[in-house]
Design a protein around this motif. Structure first.
Motif, PDB file in Angstrom:
ATOM      1  N   ALA A  30       0.849  -1.193   0.000  1.00  0.00           N
ATOM      2  CA  ALA A  30       0.000   0.000   0.000  1.00  0.00           C
ATOM      3  C   ALA A  30       0.878   1.235   0.000  1.00  0.00           C
ATOM      4  O   ALA A  30       2.055   1.175   0.374  1.00  0.00           O
ATOM      5  CB  ALA A  30      -0.908   0.004   1.218  1.00  0.00           C
ATOM      6  N   ARG A  31       0.292   2.333  -0.423  1.00  0.00           N
ATOM      7  CA  ARG A  31       1.013   3.601  -0.338  1.00  0.00           C
ATOM      8  C   ARG A  31       0.979   4.084   1.103  1.00  0.00           C
ATOM      9  O   ARG A  31       0.075   3.748   1.866  1.00  0.00           O
ATOM     10  CB  ARG A  31       0.354   4.639  -1.253  1.00  0.00           C
ATOM     11  CG  ARG A  31       0.525   4.300  -2.707  1.00  0.00           C
ATOM     12  CD  ARG A  31       0.103   5.478  -3.552  1.00  0.00           C
ATOM     13  NE  ARG A  31      -1.270   5.853  -3.273  1.00  0.00           N
ATOM     14  CZ  ARG A  31      -2.277   5.702  -4.108  1.00  0.00           C
ATOM     15  NH1 ARG A  31      -2.077   5.167  -5.282  1.00  0.00           N
ATOM     16  NH2 ARG A  31      -3.489   6.085  -3.775  1.00  0.00           N
ATOM     17  N   LYS A  32       1.936   4.906   1.479  1.00  0.00           N
ATOM     18  CA  LYS A  32       1.991   5.400   2.850  1.00  0.00           C
ATOM     19  C   LYS A  32       0.779   6.244   3.213  1.00  0.00           C
ATOM     20  O   LYS A  32       0.322   6.221   4.331  1.00  0.00           O
ATOM     21  CB  LYS A  32       3.259   6.225   3.069  1.00  0.00           C
ATOM     22  CG  LYS A  32       4.510   5.393   3.146  1.00  0.00           C
ATOM     23  CD  LYS A  32       5.693   6.252   3.502  1.00  0.00           C
ATOM     24  CE  LYS A  32       6.935   5.407   3.644  1.00  0.00           C
ATOM     25  NZ  LYS A  32       8.078   6.177   4.099  1.00  0.00           N
ATOM     26  N   ASP A  33       0.241   6.992   2.262  1.00  0.00           N
ATOM     27  CA  ASP A  33      -0.886   7.867   2.554  1.00  0.00           C
ATOM     28  C   ASP A  33      -2.234   7.179   2.366  1.00  0.00           C
ATOM     29  O   ASP A  33      -3.272   7.807   2.518  1.00  0.00           O
ATOM     30  CB  ASP A  33      -0.835   9.116   1.696  1.00  0.00           C
ATOM     31  CG  ASP A  33      -1.005   8.811   0.216  1.00  0.00           C
ATOM     32  OD1 ASP A  33      -0.789   7.654  -0.193  1.00  0.00           O
ATOM     33  OD2 ASP A  33      -1.355   9.736  -0.529  1.00  0.00           O
ATOM     34  N   ALA A  34      -2.248   5.896   2.066  1.00  0.00           N
ATOM     35  CA  ALA A  34      -3.505   5.200   1.770  1.00  0.00           C
ATOM     36  C   ALA A  34      -4.445   5.187   2.966  1.00  0.00           C
ATOM     37  O   ALA A  34      -5.654   5.288   2.798  1.00  0.00           O
ATOM     38  CB  ALA A  34      -3.228   3.778   1.310  1.00  0.00           C
ATOM     39  N   ALA A  35      -3.922   5.084   4.180  1.00  0.00           N
ATOM     40  CA  ALA A  35      -4.784   5.040   5.361  1.00  0.00           C
ATOM     41  C   ALA A  35      -5.485   6.375   5.601  1.00  0.00           C
ATOM     42  O   ALA A  35      -6.582   6.414   6.143  1.00  0.00           O
ATOM     43  CB  ALA A  35      -3.972   4.659   6.593  1.00  0.00           C
ATOM     44  N   MET A  36      -4.875   7.454   5.183  1.00  0.00           N
ATOM     45  CA  MET A  36      -5.450   8.781   5.421  1.00  0.00           C
ATOM     46  C   MET A  36      -6.179   9.337   4.199  1.00  0.00           C
ATOM     47  O   MET A  36      -6.728  10.418   4.265  1.00  0.00           O
ATOM     48  CB  MET A  36      -4.345   9.755   5.832  1.00  0.00           C
ATOM     49  CG  MET A  36      -3.632   9.380   7.117  1.00  0.00           C
ATOM     50  SD  MET A  36      -4.732   9.262   8.538  1.00  0.00           S
ATOM     51  CE  MET A  36      -5.119  10.968   8.769  1.00  0.00           C
ATOM     52  N   ARG A  37      -6.198   8.598   3.126  1.00  0.00           N
ATOM     53  CA  ARG A  37      -6.745   9.132   1.875  1.00  0.00           C
ATOM     54  C   ARG A  37      -8.192   9.579   1.999  1.00  0.00           C
ATOM     55  O   ARG A  37      -8.574  10.635   1.535  1.00  0.00           O
ATOM     56  CB  ARG A  37      -6.632   8.092   0.772  1.00  0.00           C
ATOM     57  CG  ARG A  37      -7.235   8.594  -0.535  1.00  0.00           C
ATOM     58  CD  ARG A  37      -7.430   7.497  -1.520  1.00  0.00           C
ATOM     59  NE  ARG A  37      -6.185   7.145  -2.157  1.00  0.00           N
ATOM     60  CZ  ARG A  37      -6.045   6.097  -2.948  1.00  0.00           C
ATOM     61  NH1 ARG A  37      -7.062   5.303  -3.165  1.00  0.00           N
ATOM     62  NH2 ARG A  37      -4.903   5.827  -3.512  1.00  0.00           N
ATOM     63  N   TYR A  38      -9.040   8.787   2.622  1.00  0.00           N
ATOM     64  CA  TYR A  38     -10.467   9.074   2.676  1.00  0.00           C
ATOM     65  C   TYR A  38     -10.929   9.582   4.041  1.00  0.00           C
ATOM     66  O   TYR A  38     -12.116   9.682   4.286  1.00  0.00           O
ATOM     67  CB  TYR A  38     -11.273   7.832   2.291  1.00  0.00           C
ATOM     68  CG  TYR A  38     -10.963   7.383   0.888  1.00  0.00           C
ATOM     69  CD1 TYR A  38     -11.322   8.158  -0.198  1.00  0.00           C
ATOM     70  CD2 TYR A  38     -10.292   6.203   0.653  1.00  0.00           C
ATOM     71  CE1 TYR A  38     -11.023   7.763  -1.488  1.00  0.00           C
ATOM     72  CE2 TYR A  38      -9.992   5.790  -0.633  1.00  0.00           C
ATOM     73  CZ  TYR A  38     -10.374   6.580  -1.696  1.00  0.00           C
ATOM     74  OH  TYR A  38     -10.066   6.176  -2.966  1.00  0.00           O
ATOM     75  N   ARG A  39     -10.007   9.892   4.919  1.00  0.00           N
ATOM     76  CA  ARG A  39     -10.384  10.376   6.243  1.00  0.00           C
ATOM     77  C   ARG A  39     -10.438  11.897   6.252  1.00  0.00           C
ATOM     78  O   ARG A  39      -9.666  12.569   5.592  1.00  0.00           O
ATOM     79  CB  ARG A  39      -9.378   9.917   7.286  1.00  0.00           C
ATOM     80  CG  ARG A  39      -9.420   8.436   7.479  1.00  0.00           C
ATOM     81  CD  ARG A  39      -8.515   8.042   8.602  1.00  0.00           C
ATOM     82  NE  ARG A  39      -8.558   6.600   8.735  1.00  0.00           N
ATOM     83  CZ  ARG A  39      -8.413   5.981   9.876  1.00  0.00           C
ATOM     84  NH1 ARG A  39      -8.200   6.656  10.956  1.00  0.00           N
ATOM     85  NH2 ARG A  39      -8.462   4.674   9.933  1.00  0.00           N
ATOM     86  N   TYR A  40     -11.359  12.424   7.034  1.00  0.00           N
ATOM     87  CA  TYR A  40     -11.421  13.864   7.222  1.00  0.00           C
ATOM     88  C   TYR A  40     -10.284  14.285   8.129  1.00  0.00           C
ATOM     89  O   TYR A  40      -9.965  13.613   9.105  1.00  0.00           O
ATOM     90  CB  TYR A  40     -12.745  14.273   7.872  1.00  0.00           C
ATOM     91  CG  TYR A  40     -13.912  14.170   6.936  1.00  0.00           C
ATOM     92  CD1 TYR A  40     -14.033  15.036   5.859  1.00  0.00           C
ATOM     93  CD2 TYR A  40     -14.895  13.225   7.125  1.00  0.00           C
ATOM     94  CE1 TYR A  40     -15.097  14.950   4.997  1.00  0.00           C
ATOM     95  CE2 TYR A  40     -15.964  13.131   6.263  1.00  0.00           C
ATOM     96  CZ  TYR A  40     -16.064  14.004   5.204  1.00  0.00           C
ATOM     97  OH  TYR A  40     -17.117  13.914   4.352  1.00  0.00           O
ATOM     98  N   GLN A  41      -9.679  15.401   7.815  1.00  0.00           N
ATOM     99  CA  GLN A  41      -8.606  15.911   8.655  1.00  0.00           C
ATOM    100  C   GLN A  41      -9.212  16.662   9.830  1.00  0.00           C
ATOM    101  O   GLN A  41     -10.252  17.294   9.717  1.00  0.00           O
ATOM    102  CB  GLN A  41      -7.694  16.849   7.850  1.00  0.00           C
ATOM    103  CG  GLN A  41      -7.038  16.175   6.663  1.00  0.00           C
ATOM    104  CD  GLN A  41      -6.164  15.003   7.072  1.00  0.00           C
ATOM    105  OE1 GLN A  41      -5.422  15.079   8.032  1.00  0.00           O
ATOM    106  NE2 GLN A  41      -6.273  13.908   6.336  1.00  0.00           N
ATOM    107  N   ARG A  42      -8.569  16.594  10.979  1.00  0.00           N
ATOM    108  CA  ARG A  42      -9.060  17.263  12.181  1.00  0.00           C
ATOM    109  C   ARG A  42      -9.026  18.775  11.973  1.00  0.00           C
ATOM    110  O   ARG A  42      -8.039  19.323  11.476  1.00  0.00           O
ATOM    111  CB  ARG A  42      -8.196  16.882  13.369  1.00  0.00           C
ATOM    112  CG  ARG A  42      -8.673  17.436  14.665  1.00  0.00           C
ATOM    113  CD  ARG A  42      -7.802  16.902  15.813  1.00  0.00           C
ATOM    114  NE  ARG A  42      -8.236  17.423  17.065  1.00  0.00           N
ATOM    115  CZ  ARG A  42      -9.177  16.874  17.818  1.00  0.00           C
ATOM    116  NH1 ARG A  42      -9.754  15.769  17.420  1.00  0.00           N
ATOM    117  NH2 ARG A  42      -9.517  17.409  18.955  1.00  0.00           N
ATOM    118  N   LEU A  43     -10.105  19.440  12.346  1.00  0.00           N
ATOM    119  CA  LEU A  43     -10.169  20.884  12.236  1.00  0.00           C
ATOM    120  C   LEU A  43      -9.386  21.523  13.371  1.00  0.00           C
ATOM    121  O   LEU A  43      -9.335  20.980  14.484  1.00  0.00           O
ATOM    122  CB  LEU A  43     -11.625  21.351  12.283  1.00  0.00           C
ATOM    123  CG  LEU A  43     -12.487  20.912  11.115  1.00  0.00           C
ATOM    124  CD1 LEU A  43     -13.937  21.323  11.353  1.00  0.00           C
ATOM    125  CD2 LEU A  43     -11.984  21.517   9.822  1.00  0.00           C
TER     126      LEU A  43
END
Length: 89
Positions: A30-43
């Motif tokens: 997997a790519r390193k950013d795959a886990a965060m790809r579809y997650r909302y970033q904390r405001l």
């Protein structure tokens, strides 16, 4: 027009992934950013104001506004909606 009848057995297989598999090992690629790809970033925490601007309108001589507010309480958060009416004096 393409035929709607097809055989999946005739589809060529995809090439094997090349990410270091050797022998009987199970390797997950997997790519390193795959886990965060579809997650909302904390405001960012912002205590200076509301994330939603105030909605304000005038109905005749009466001004009406709606605001939202959030306050953190021990163990919970209080989300509030305030409706304000300002009458002429």
């Amino acid at each position: 027009m393409a035929p709607t009848d097809f055989d999946l057995a005739k589809v060529p297989p995809r090439p094997a992934a090349k990410c270091g598999s050797s022998g009987d090992d199970i390797v997950v690629c997997a790519r390193k950013d795959a886990a965060m790809r579809y997650r909302y970033q904390r405001l960012p925490d912002d205590d200076e104001g509301s994330a939603v601007p105030r909605a304000e309108t005038a109905i005749g001589n009466v001004k009406a506004s709606v605001e939202v507010e959030r306050k953190d309480l021990p163990g919970a958060a209080s989300n509030r909606v305030m409706v304000k009416l300002k009458l002429p004096s």
